[in-house]
Design a protein around this motif. Sequence first.
Motif, mmCIF file in Angstrom:
data_model
loop_
_atom_site.group_PDB
_atom_site.id
_atom_site.type_symbol
_atom_site.label_atom_id
_atom_site.label_comp_id
_atom_site.label_asym_id
_atom_site.label_seq_id
_atom_site.Cartn_x
_atom_site.Cartn_y
_atom_site.Cartn_z
ATOM 1 N N GLU A 49 0.827 -1.203 0.000
ATOM 2 C CA GLU A 49 0.000 0.000 0.000
ATOM 3 C C GLU A 49 0.866 1.258 0.000
ATOM 4 O O GLU A 49 0.545 2.251 -0.674
ATOM 5 C CB GLU A 49 -0.930 -0.004 1.210
ATOM 6 N N GLU A 50 1.964 1.234 0.761
ATOM 7 C CA GLU A 50 2.854 2.401 0.784
ATOM 8 C C GLU A 50 3.512 2.634 -0.567
ATOM 9 O O GLU A 50 3.698 3.784 -0.992
ATOM 10 C CB GLU A 50 3.917 2.217 1.874
ATOM 11 N N ASP B 83 0.911 4.273 -2.780
ATOM 12 C CA ASP B 83 0.728 5.671 -2.408
ATOM 13 C C ASP B 83 1.901 6.523 -2.893
ATOM 14 O O ASP B 83 1.711 7.646 -3.373
ATOM 15 C CB ASP B 83 0.592 5.812 -0.895
#
Length: 220
Positions: free
Chosen positions: A163-164, A167
């Motif tokens: 997820e990072e 992002d």
Amino acid sequence: MAEADWSVSSDAIVERPRRIRNHPLLSAVYDHHDALIGEHLPDGEFLEVAFGQYMHPEADVGLEAWPSNVRETDEPAIVGDARSLPVPDDSFDGIIGRRFLHHVPERDRHEIVRECERVLRPGGRLILLEGTPGLYRRVTKGMAFRLGVMDEDNDLYGHLSREELRDLLGQEFEIVADEPLGSPLMMACISESELSKYLFPVYERTQVVTWWTLIVGEVT
């Protein structure tokens, strides 16, 4: 597993990486990763940042912070910092980054992504392969360190979650691919036995854990 030489320069880790070819299964896994990266490259010219000792076979130019890696490669390469790429705008159609972003402080990671966007031509792609801190990876590496079968880890700044990574790249790019990679056989990659390479077909068929993430961003 053979120890890497490393130090910290301007807060980023620079290293002379482990000799991957001494570990036949790991070498086969890395070759497989290179093929997957190649599938996502557009036509054109490609830069690899932080190429270590083995530049991606599709890279036209490599950039490295560890000078001896540049001196010892037979491919075109320059010493430099990915946070300030020493190339003009719109220079490449693709940029490859394999297993390096976790060596950079969190505050500087967006600067690297922004620099990559700057030097990519319209429609160009940034392709990153990064270790992902899934449960299996954390447990097995922790056991290996305690048992002494893996050397000191130089992960000062922490790996990015899937997820990072999304992002981070999503701030400058359109995400066009996002694939978890990993097998329960990962710990067999420590072996230096030539026989270990015969495990690769099983490794390839058992992609059921998250050890790495392959993510691709495209300039819009």
